[in-house]
Design an enzyme around this catalytic site. Structure first.
Site, PDB file in Angstrom:
ATOM      1  N   SER A  33      -9.747  -1.128 -28.975  1.00 52.46           N
ATOM      2  CA  SER A  33     -10.530  -0.054 -29.953  1.00 52.46           C
ATOM      3  C   SER A  33     -11.359   0.728 -29.149  1.00 52.46           C
ATOM      4  O   SER A  33     -11.231   2.013 -29.493  1.00 52.46           O
ATOM      5  CB  SER A  33     -11.271  -0.944 -30.705  1.00 52.46           C
ATOM      6  OG  SER A  33     -10.406  -1.885 -31.794  1.00 52.46           O
ATOM      7  N   ARG A 129       4.134   1.426 -42.129  1.00 52.49           N
ATOM      8  CA  ARG A 129       2.714   1.478 -42.079  1.00 52.49           C
ATOM      9  C   ARG A 129       1.936   2.638 -42.912  1.00 52.49           C
ATOM     10  O   ARG A 129       2.545   3.949 -42.710  1.00 52.49           O
ATOM     11  CB  ARG A 129       2.090   1.313 -40.804  1.00 52.49           C
ATOM     12  CG  ARG A 129       2.673   0.212 -40.038  1.00 52.49           C
ATOM     13  CD  ARG A 129       1.644  -0.101 -38.559  1.00 52.49           C
ATOM     14  NE  ARG A 129       0.282  -0.474 -39.140  1.00 52.49           N
ATOM     15  CZ  ARG A 129      -0.441  -1.028 -38.078  1.00 52.49           C
ATOM     16  NH1 ARG A 129      -0.182  -1.015 -36.774  1.00 52.49           N
ATOM     17  NH2 ARG A 129      -1.882  -1.160 -38.351  1.00 52.49           N
ATOM     18  N   SER A 175      -7.549   1.289 -44.473  1.00 53.25           N
ATOM     19  CA  SER A 175      -7.430   1.193 -43.305  1.00 53.25           C
ATOM     20  C   SER A 175      -8.900   1.974 -42.901  1.00 53.25           C
ATOM     21  O   SER A 175      -8.795   3.271 -43.346  1.00 53.25           O
ATOM     22  CB  SER A 175      -6.375   1.773 -42.414  1.00 53.25           C
ATOM     23  OG  SER A 175      -6.616   1.499 -41.173  1.00 53.25           O
ATOM     24  N   SER A 176      -9.568   1.339 -42.069  1.00 51.63           N
ATOM     25  CA  SER A 176     -10.713   2.310 -41.687  1.00 51.63           C
ATOM     26  C   SER A 176     -10.460   3.366 -40.462  1.00 51.63           C
ATOM     27  O   SER A 176     -11.083   4.456 -40.331  1.00 51.63           O
ATOM     28  CB  SER A 176     -11.782   1.222 -40.821  1.00 51.63           C
ATOM     29  OG  SER A 176     -11.244   0.662 -39.846  1.00 51.63           O
ATOM     30  N   GLU A 319      -8.738  -8.581 -37.770  1.00 53.87           N
ATOM     31  CA  GLU A 319      -7.996  -8.829 -36.740  1.00 53.87           C
ATOM     32  C   GLU A 319      -8.018 -10.160 -36.611  1.00 53.87           C
ATOM     33  O   GLU A 319      -7.087 -10.841 -35.775  1.00 53.87           O
ATOM     34  CB  GLU A 319      -8.266  -7.948 -35.366  1.00 53.87           C
ATOM     35  CG  GLU A 319      -8.051  -6.388 -35.511  1.00 53.87           C
ATOM     36  CD  GLU A 319      -6.353  -6.197 -35.560  1.00 53.87           C
ATOM     37  OE1 GLU A 319      -5.884  -6.931 -34.633  1.00 53.87           O
ATOM     38  OE2 GLU A 319      -5.949  -5.589 -36.312  1.00 53.87           O
ATOM     39  N   HIS A 346      -0.447  -3.909 -41.703  1.00 51.28           N
ATOM     40  CA  HIS A 346      -0.422  -4.137 -40.025  1.00 51.28           C
ATOM     41  C   HIS A 346       0.994  -4.249 -39.830  1.00 51.28           C
ATOM     42  O   HIS A 346       1.759  -3.825 -40.167  1.00 51.28           O
ATOM     43  CB  HIS A 346      -1.549  -5.080 -39.803  1.00 51.28           C
ATOM     44  CG  HIS A 346      -2.873  -4.848 -40.098  1.00 51.28           C
ATOM     45  ND1 HIS A 346      -3.838  -5.394 -39.325  1.00 51.28           N
ATOM     46  CD2 HIS A 346      -3.620  -3.708 -40.746  1.00 51.28           C
ATOM     47  CE1 HIS A 346      -5.241  -4.791 -39.608  1.00 51.28           C
ATOM     48  NE2 HIS A 346      -4.908  -3.879 -40.573  1.00 51.28           N
ATOM     49  N   ARG A 350       0.794  -9.402 -42.657  1.00 54.01           N
ATOM     50  CA  ARG A 350       0.065 -10.627 -42.052  1.00 54.01           C
ATOM     51  C   ARG A 350      -0.187 -11.744 -43.103  1.00 54.01           C
ATOM     52  O   ARG A 350       0.172 -13.047 -42.628  1.00 54.01           O
ATOM     53  CB  ARG A 350      -1.012 -10.455 -41.264  1.00 54.01           C
ATOM     54  CG  ARG A 350      -0.849  -9.682 -40.142  1.00 54.01           C
ATOM     55  CD  ARG A 350      -1.800  -9.395 -39.239  1.00 54.01           C
ATOM     56  NE  ARG A 350      -1.561  -8.719 -37.902  1.00 54.01           N
ATOM     57  CZ  ARG A 350      -2.461  -8.046 -37.346  1.00 54.01           C
ATOM     58  NH1 ARG A 350      -3.697  -7.864 -37.483  1.00 54.01           N
ATOM     59  NH2 ARG A 350      -1.912  -7.486 -36.054  1.00 54.01           N
ATOM     60  N   ARG A 391      -0.751 -10.739 -33.023  1.00 54.30           N
ATOM     61  CA  ARG A 391      -1.719 -11.663 -33.581  1.00 54.30           C
ATOM     62  C   ARG A 391      -1.062 -12.990 -34.328  1.00 54.30           C
ATOM     63  O   ARG A 391      -1.636 -13.930 -34.100  1.00 54.30           O
ATOM     64  CB  ARG A 391      -2.711 -10.907 -34.671  1.00 54.30           C
ATOM     65  CG  ARG A 391      -3.207  -9.792 -34.208  1.00 54.30           C
ATOM     66  CD  ARG A 391      -4.453  -9.883 -33.398  1.00 54.30           C
ATOM     67  NE  ARG A 391      -5.131  -8.925 -32.906  1.00 54.30           N
ATOM     68  CZ  ARG A 391      -5.769  -8.744 -31.771  1.00 54.30           C
ATOM     69  NH1 ARG A 391      -5.716  -9.712 -30.803  1.00 54.30           N
ATOM     70  NH2 ARG A 391      -6.437  -7.742 -31.438  1.00 54.30           N
ATOM     71  N   LYS A 416       1.573  -5.791 -26.622  1.00 57.58           N
ATOM     72  CA  LYS A 416       0.811  -4.813 -27.465  1.00 57.58           C
ATOM     73  C   LYS A 416      -0.643  -4.599 -26.984  1.00 57.58           C
ATOM     74  O   LYS A 416      -1.189  -3.559 -27.022  1.00 57.58           O
ATOM     75  CB  LYS A 416       1.048  -5.097 -28.877  1.00 57.58           C
ATOM     76  CG  LYS A 416       0.193  -4.173 -29.879  1.00 57.58           C
ATOM     77  CD  LYS A 416       0.506  -4.587 -30.985  1.00 57.58           C
ATOM     78  CE  LYS A 416      -0.368  -3.595 -32.112  1.00 57.58           C
ATOM     79  NZ  LYS A 416       0.148  -2.199 -32.209  1.00 57.58           N
TER      80      LYS A 416
END
Length: 437
Positions: A33, A129, A175-176, A319, A346, A350, A391, A416
């Site tokens: 990030s 997405r 999503s932020s 996350e 995502h 998920r 993840r 990734k």
């Protein structure tokens, strides 16, 4: 023969089972990030910038390549120090977003201020997405963007130089990154940008705080005093030296290993003050039975070998959901995880993926609209599908510590954000020590 080899599916990765308590010291690459934001801010700055200890992984390499495609000079030859020399944004260009939300949501605002058409596309799942909110906002601020019928990739952004900017109201509950993508480019808009959010709470609030803090560090005037309103004044950002923190999300599977095995894991190089949600994660690990401490040696997590279930809103640390869910499947009591409806958009859905894979191992899982209910049951080895999601692979590795016979379909997807993950993980489990340099 070469073509046949190239299309052959990846071989399953046997997740290592721990025969003893893990005692490990880990040095991980920089935060994805922070690296992504530093690259974008540096491209809009008035002079060159450096990134110390950045993350070299697929997402950040794609970000650097996307900026290069639009005329920026980005040197990533030195693993420890990347250099960005800002240049006028140019087109035509093509940006490959891969499966990276940061690339597909941070770069269109820059492309809209370039000198030509910039196309965006990526991996097949990237087209699923959500992007419509960002596209609508940029068009309202003066951009001209053509998108696929569903409002996502592929995109064509018709760059027209400086954009007027102004005020825009959006629903960023998916999503932020919609807000961050607008704020990061806002200083270069003629009139700046005011973003107002209307809708359910914006998830991953710490990432928004990171965006604001990093913009201010580069000289931007950002007013976020009013809840759900962000105002950025026009002005040139300042080039500077960025020191990228270790990646907290990438460290979570290693910290989880301490809880599962009753061991100790230390992440070296952790700063006293952090832009990442370390306090929220520390609280979660503590409630699940871990001891978390920050000392001169780094951030350390100790486990007892017992994991407690919990009821938690994970909206600020979404996350972490796959790894936390894996720990819940190994816990001594049921868990209820909520606040993460947005992670359905995502790398994969998920929540559905976790429900499916944990159930296949024997856990009792109920999928909620915004989370999961997990009741631990005796688990068994089985194939764990990753859905090209790093993840999910992390979650499988954590489960494998306690459950023999788990085979991960594609551990290479961890490239990734952490290409070294399989080697680091195997070293840690096998020898009790993992050092990533």
């Amino acid at each position: 023969m070469a073509n046949l080899m190239a299309t052959r599916p990846p071989q399953p990765w046997p997740a290592p089972t721990a025969g003893r308590a893990v005692e490990a010291t880990v040095r991980l690459p920089g935060s994805k990030s922070m690296t992504a934001r530093a690259l974008v801010i540096s491209a809009l700055a008035d002079r060159p910038s450096t990134l110390g200890h950045p993350l070299r992984a697929r997402d950040t390499e794609l970000m650097a390549a996307g900026l290069r495609a639009m005329g920026q000079q980005v040197s990533t030859l030195d693993d420890e120090r990347w250099v960005v020399r800002p240049q006028p944004l140019t087109g035509p260009a093509h940006v490959d977003v891969g499966l990276a939300g940061t690339v597909m949501r941070f770069l269109p605002a820059l492309a809209a201020q370039s000198g030509g058409a910039v196309t965006f596309d990526g991996d097949p799942h990237a087209r699923k997405r959500p992007l419509g909110t960002l596209i609508g906002a940029l068009n309202a601020l003066g951009a001209r963007i053509e998108s696929a019928p569903g409002g996502g990739l592929p995109l064509v952004v018709h760059g027209a130089g400086a954009l007027p900017g102004g005020e825009v109201t959006i629903d960023a509950s998916a999503s932020s990154q919609f807000v961050s993508g607008l704020l990061l480019a806002a200083p270069s808009f003629t009139n700046g940008v005011v973003v107002r959010h209307q809708g359910p709470p914006v998830p991953s609030a710490p990432h928004l705080r990171m965006t604001v803090e990093m913009l201010r560090a580069a000289g931007a005037a950002v007013d976020d005093a009013t809840p759900n309103v962000w105002s950025v004044a026009p002005g040139r950002l300042a080039g500077r030296a960025w020191e990228i923190e270790p990646d907290l999300s990438g460290a979570l599977p290693f910290f989880a290993a301490a809880l599962v095995t009753g061991g100790r894991v230390t992440l070296l190089g952790w700063p006293r003050g952090s832009a990442q949600p370390v306090d929220a994660l520390r609280e979660l690990l503590h409630r699940m039975g871990g001891e978390v401490s920050l000392g001169t040696g780094g951030l350390t997590v100790r486990g007892t070998g017992k994991i407690h279930g919990l009821t938690a809103d994970l909206s600020e640390v979404s996350e972490s959901t796959p790894v936390i869910a894996a720990l819940c499947a190994l816990a001594d009591s049921p868990s209820r995880l909520t606040g993460v409806a947005h992670i359905r958009g995502h790398e994969t859905d998920r929540l559905a993926a976790l429900a499916r894979e944990l159930s296949a191992l024997g856990a009792e899982v109920t999928e909620l609209p915004d989370g999961l209910e997990i009741t631990p049951r005796p688990l068994r080895g089985a194939t764990f599908t990753t859905y090209d999601d790093h993840r999910m692979a992390h979650a499988a590795a954590v489960l494998g510590l306690a459950v023999p016979g788990i085979e991960v379909t594609d551990v290479a997807c961890t490239a990734k954000t952490l290409p070294e993950f399989p080697a680091l993980w195997s070293s840690m489990v096998g020898s009790g020590t993992a050092m990533g340099e």
